[in-house]
Write an enzyme that holds these catalytic residues in place. Sequence first.
Site, PDB file in Angstrom:
ATOM      1  CD  GLN A 288      -6.379  -3.619   3.070  1.00 33.41           C
ATOM      2  OE1 GLN A 288      -5.902  -4.082   1.442  1.00 33.41           O
ATOM      3  NE2 GLN A 288      -4.691  -4.082   3.783  1.00 33.41           N
TER       4      GLN A 288
ATOM      5  N   GLY B 230       4.857  -9.574   3.992  1.00 33.36           N
ATOM      6  CA  GLY B 230       5.574 -10.046   5.362  1.00 33.36           C
ATOM      7  C   GLY B 230       4.589 -10.750   6.619  1.00 33.36           C
ATOM      8  CD  GLU B 231       7.218 -15.020   8.121  1.00 27.27           C
ATOM      9  OE1 GLU B 231       7.931 -15.383  10.009  1.00 27.27           O
ATOM     10  OE2 GLU B 231       7.001 -16.610   8.153  1.00 27.27           O
TER      11      GLU B 231
ATOM     12  CG  ASP C  33       0.616  -7.148   8.239  1.00 28.80           C
ATOM     13  OD1 ASP C  33      -0.892  -6.963   8.663  1.00 28.80           O
ATOM     14  OD2 ASP C  33       1.158  -6.493   7.642  1.00 28.80           O
TER      15      ASP C  33
ATOM     16  CG  MET D 123      -1.770  -1.313   0.813  1.00 25.93           C
ATOM     17  SD  MET D 123      -3.653  -1.010   1.816  1.00 25.93           S
ATOM     18  CE  MET D 123      -3.269  -0.450   3.838  1.00 25.93           C
TER      19      MET D 123
ATOM     20  N   GLY E 155      10.806  -3.311   5.256  1.00 28.57           N
ATOM     21  CA  GLY E 155      10.412  -4.377   4.777  1.00 28.57           C
ATOM     22  C   GLY E 155       9.812  -4.641   3.937  1.00 28.57           C
ATOM     23  CG  HIS E 156       7.061  -2.107   1.632  1.00 30.36           C
ATOM     24  ND1 HIS E 156       6.656  -0.911   2.629  1.00 30.36           N
ATOM     25  CD2 HIS E 156       6.085  -2.762   1.622  1.00 30.36           C
ATOM     26  CE1 HIS E 156       5.572  -1.142   3.157  1.00 30.36           C
ATOM     27  NE2 HIS E 156       5.016  -2.481   2.855  1.00 30.36           N
TER      28      HIS E 156
ATOM     29  NE  ARG F 205      -3.166   1.136   9.666  1.00 32.95           N
ATOM     30  CZ  ARG F 205      -3.606   0.314   9.367  1.00 32.95           C
ATOM     31  NH1 ARG F 205      -2.370  -0.528   9.368  1.00 32.95           N
ATOM     32  NH2 ARG F 205      -4.493   0.726   8.322  1.00 32.95           N
TER      33      ARG F 205
ATOM     34  CG  ASN G 186       4.214   5.511   4.283  1.00 28.80           C
ATOM     35  OD1 ASN G 186       4.497   4.504   5.770  1.00 28.80           O
ATOM     36  ND2 ASN G 186       4.559   6.796   4.065  1.00 28.80           N
TER      37      ASN G 186
HETATM   38  O1  PAF Z   1       0.048  -6.196   3.266  1.00 18.96           O
HETATM   39  C1  PAF Z   1      -0.679  -4.753   2.551  1.00 18.96           C
HETATM   40  O2  PAF Z   1       0.074  -3.983   2.521  1.00 18.96           O
HETATM   41  C2  PAF Z   1      -2.041  -4.795   2.494  1.00 18.96           C
HETATM   42  O3  PAF Z   1      -2.817  -5.251   3.290  1.00 18.96           O
HETATM   43  C3  PAF Z   1      -1.568  -5.664   1.190  1.00 18.96           C
HETATM   44  C4  PAF Z   1      -1.705  -7.377   1.205  1.00 18.96           C
HETATM   45  C5  PAF Z   1      -0.712  -5.196   0.118  1.00 18.96           C
HETATM   46  C6  PAF Z   1      -3.346  -5.485   0.679  1.00 18.96           C
HETATM   47  O4  PAF Z   1      -4.121  -4.181  -0.069  1.00 18.96           O
END
Ligand code: PAF
Length: 311
Positions: free
Chosen positions: A81, A169-170, A172, A50, A56-57, A209, A52
């Site tokens: 979501q 990522g783990e 989430d 999403m 981690g990304h 966040r 930002n």
């Molecule tokens: O983890 C996230 O950034 C979001 O939940 C995802 C998997 C991109 C779905 O919108």
Amino acid sequence: MSDLQTVHKHITAPFTGTPIMETVSNLHGLRTVIGRWKREGHTIALVPTMGNLHDGHISLLNHAREHADRTIVSIFVNPIQFGKGEDYEKYPSTLAEDKNKLEKYGLDLLFTPNLESLYPGGTDTDTRINVPELSNILCGEFRPGHFSGVATVVAKLLNNAQPDLAFFGEKDYQQLLVIKRMARDLCLPVEIVGLPIVREPDSLAMSSRNAYLAPDERRRAPEIYRTLKAAAAALRKGGKSLEEIEKSAMDRLEQKGFRPEYVSIRRTEDLKLPTAQDTRLSILVAAWLGPARLIDNIKVRLKLTGFKGSE
Ligand code: PAF
């Protein structure tokens, strides 16, 4: 807008050796590129985000690049979501910085769809995917509809990008299991890969966040992981029931000024309540600190089964 207008090529300074990154913002543009890559026989990895972007990304991106010939990152803040009153409106949007980061680390395609591309019929009466059981526990209990929103958008992304691999990522962890289950149940030809949590030097799990935290809250935030580690140590030591360990973690967080939603010990495999035979467990937490809802988890591998109260 024609394809050619929506496919922009960004070529970074040649001396850096960074690969060419294309950006597409509609499905037709995405499918054109994917079709070309498939014809050329390339394997494809997708990293849905999403935006930002943080380290981690970047870790997901680096793994994706290692495991496929072509790498796509998608940036889309998915409205369905987010629940009513949640942070959809204020979710940090940093597209220019994200693009700079991505160009630095290198990828092949950035996909930045707009709302109409992914929700052509709007978001009020659109088709949704529901992954039963897993979606209603833990975070799902506090965020009704959240995992249906995640499963739906990820299915759309997978369906159009047609990756061989997709990376998540783990942090989430529940989301990762929901996505794995959805891909399995819908027979999607993709491997869903989960990668370990990336933490700040003081142990706070990286998250967009975290930016909501005021300086004093940010200083206190690592307590969430310290609490998980203490709970994991108590679990390994034995002698206490799961409920006792969960309760003392909840109390500890409250004393430190958090508003915990849950601390829960579950089977790592499927997030079901553990039985005496289970040795692979996870402790998961969601807690508010000021305006930020933080989540984290830790895996615990028990040598012996039989925590107190498990007989
Ligand atoms: O983890 C996230 O950034 C979001 O939940 C995802 C998997 C991109 C779905 O919108």
